[in-house]
Scaffold this active site. Structure first.
Site, PDB file in Angstrom:
ATOM      1  N   TYR A 103     -10.220  -9.975  -7.615  1.00 39.49           N
ATOM      2  CA  TYR A 103      -9.133 -10.119  -8.653  1.00 39.49           C
ATOM      3  C   TYR A 103      -9.564 -11.265  -9.615  1.00 39.49           C
ATOM      4  O   TYR A 103      -9.097 -11.446 -10.605  1.00 39.49           O
ATOM      5  CB  TYR A 103      -7.737 -10.205  -8.018  1.00 39.49           C
TER       6      TYR A 103
ATOM      7  N   ARG B  96       0.903  -1.226  -0.129  1.00 42.25           N
ATOM      8  CA  ARG B  96       0.183   0.309   0.060  1.00 42.25           C
ATOM      9  C   ARG B  96       0.864   1.366   0.076  1.00 42.25           C
ATOM     10  O   ARG B  96       2.170   1.299   0.471  1.00 42.25           O
ATOM     11  CB  ARG B  96      -0.949  -0.047   1.237  1.00 42.25           C
TER      12      ARG B  96
ATOM     13  N   ARG C   2      -0.466  -1.642  -7.335  1.00 44.63           N
ATOM     14  CA  ARG C   2      -0.763  -2.734  -6.452  1.00 44.63           C
ATOM     15  C   ARG C   2      -1.755  -3.711  -7.087  1.00 44.63           C
ATOM     16  O   ARG C   2      -1.732  -4.864  -6.950  1.00 44.63           O
ATOM     17  CB  ARG C   2      -1.408  -2.007  -5.125  1.00 44.63           C
TER      18      ARG C   2
ATOM     19  N   HIS D 182      -1.988   2.867  -6.365  1.00 45.16           N
ATOM     20  CA  HIS D 182      -2.915   1.573  -6.015  1.00 45.16           C
ATOM     21  C   HIS D 182      -3.161   0.850  -7.355  1.00 45.16           C
ATOM     22  O   HIS D 182      -3.185  -0.283  -7.004  1.00 45.16           O
ATOM     23  CB  HIS D 182      -4.212   2.121  -5.475  1.00 45.16           C
TER      24      HIS D 182
ATOM     25  N   LYS E  11      -2.904  -2.446   8.112  1.00 49.25           N
ATOM     26  CA  LYS E  11      -4.573  -2.083   8.673  1.00 49.25           C
ATOM     27  C   LYS E  11      -5.047  -2.839   9.711  1.00 49.25           C
ATOM     28  O   LYS E  11      -4.718  -4.124   9.802  1.00 49.25           O
ATOM     29  CB  LYS E  11      -5.592  -2.188   7.455  1.00 49.25           C
TER      30      LYS E  11
ATOM     31  N   HIS F 112      -5.237  -8.601   2.979  1.00 44.21           N
ATOM     32  CA  HIS F 112      -6.623  -8.503   3.080  1.00 44.21           C
ATOM     33  C   HIS F 112      -7.200  -9.445   4.311  1.00 44.21           C
ATOM     34  O   HIS F 112      -6.725 -10.477   4.436  1.00 44.21           O
ATOM     35  CB  HIS F 112      -7.394  -8.977   1.993  1.00 44.21           C
TER      36      HIS F 112
END
Length: 299
Positions: free
Chosen positions: A273, A149, A241, A238, A173, A264
């Site tokens: 994806y 990120r 990424r 992004h 995160k 994630h």
């Protein structure tokens, strides 16, 4: 007190006095506006559309509801500034309006990524070498080669990437730690750049008294895309990424492994994806299937 802080205070006073906003709403608006001001280097009140587009790119990993809340806070803030004659224009149309559906992520083809790296190789080959080209090389190798990120990348400690260790451990995160593989190319690029980073720097990509900002990274990536002949609006940190994830999956990567590398929490996020890959398969069927040629012959 900065100009942004003064205007944010005035806006919140108006929200309480005229709109009767609840304390929780005021607190949320203050947080969102203050964070936006920090991301824009204290220029929130004078930001233009391009600045807000760049700011919105830093929200790419956030839930749609969070993005909608942040965008709503900024829209009301700019509406207040215009209504009070504090600025003549309203840049807020540049802010996103998240819909209910989850859009497919933007990505790049392998050929487009190759074009980006060709520009970097050309710049690195200049004599004498420009340290900023080495920095750009390290940034892009880590973005596309490891799927970091933007916030994770710019805040890497100076010693985060070790020459003898093909991975790094990130706290992303929610405070979750994950192991991120680092390619030989990326480690070599980082090593070349680190020679130009002061040894007492806390950051791998220092800038002033802190580290490179996400907004500046966004600008560097846009400029690089233009040099590679790619429309700048199609490329961002992004998007690189996303390209990392899409190309790995197309190459046979396991979805669970990809989930771990991207950080994630829910594999449903990673599964987007598979839809990107599926959309490409549909395109292939519609353009390359033998029956398409047969139909053309009959026509």
């Amino acid at each position: 007190m900065s100009e942004d802080a003064i205007l944010i205070d005035r806006f919140l006073e108006m929200m309480m006095a005229e709109a009767g906003a609840a304390k929780n709403t005021i607190a949320a608006y203050r947080t969102d506006l203050t964070l936006a001001s920090e991301a824009l280097g204290g220029r929130l009140s004078v930001a233009q559309g391009d600045d807000l587009i760049a700011l919105a790119e830093t929200w790419a990993d956030l839930a749609g509801t969070t993005v909608a809340r942040k965008a709503a806070a900024l829209r009301r803030f700019y509406g207040f500034l215009v209504d009070d004659g504090l600025r003549a224009d309203d840049p807020s149309p540049a802010l996103p309006r998240p819909g209910r559906g989850r859009p497919l992520p933007k990505t790049l083809s392998v050929a487009e990524v190759d074009a980006i790296f060709a520009v970097i190789a050309d710049r690195r080959g200049r004599v004498p070498a420009d340290p900023l080209d080495l920095r750009l090389s390290a940034l892009i190798e880590l973005l596309y080669g490891s799927g970091l990120r933007a916030s994770e990348l710019v805040s890497l400690p100076r010693a985060a990437v070790a020459s003898d260790r093909p991975y790094l451990i990130l706290k992303g995160k929610g405070g979750r730690e994950r192991l991120v593989p680092i390619s030989d190319r990326a480690r070599a690029a980082v090593a070349a750049w680190r020679l130009h980073v002061p040894k007492d720097s806390a950051w791998l990509f220092p800038s002033g008294t802190s580290h490179l900002s996400r907004i500046r990274l966004y600008q560097l990536v846009k400029a690089l895309a233009a040099m590679a002949g790619i429309a700048p609006e199609r490329v961002s940190p992004h998007v690189l990424r996303h390209a990392f994830a899409t190309h790995l999956l197309a190459g046979g990567a396991d979805l669970r492994a990809l989930q771990s590398m991207l950080g994630h929490a829910d594999i449903a996020t990673t599964e987007i994806y598979t839809h990107v890959d599926a959309s490409r398969l549909v395109e292939l069927v519609n353009t390359r299937h033998p029956l398409v040629d047969a139909g053309k012959r009959r026509a």
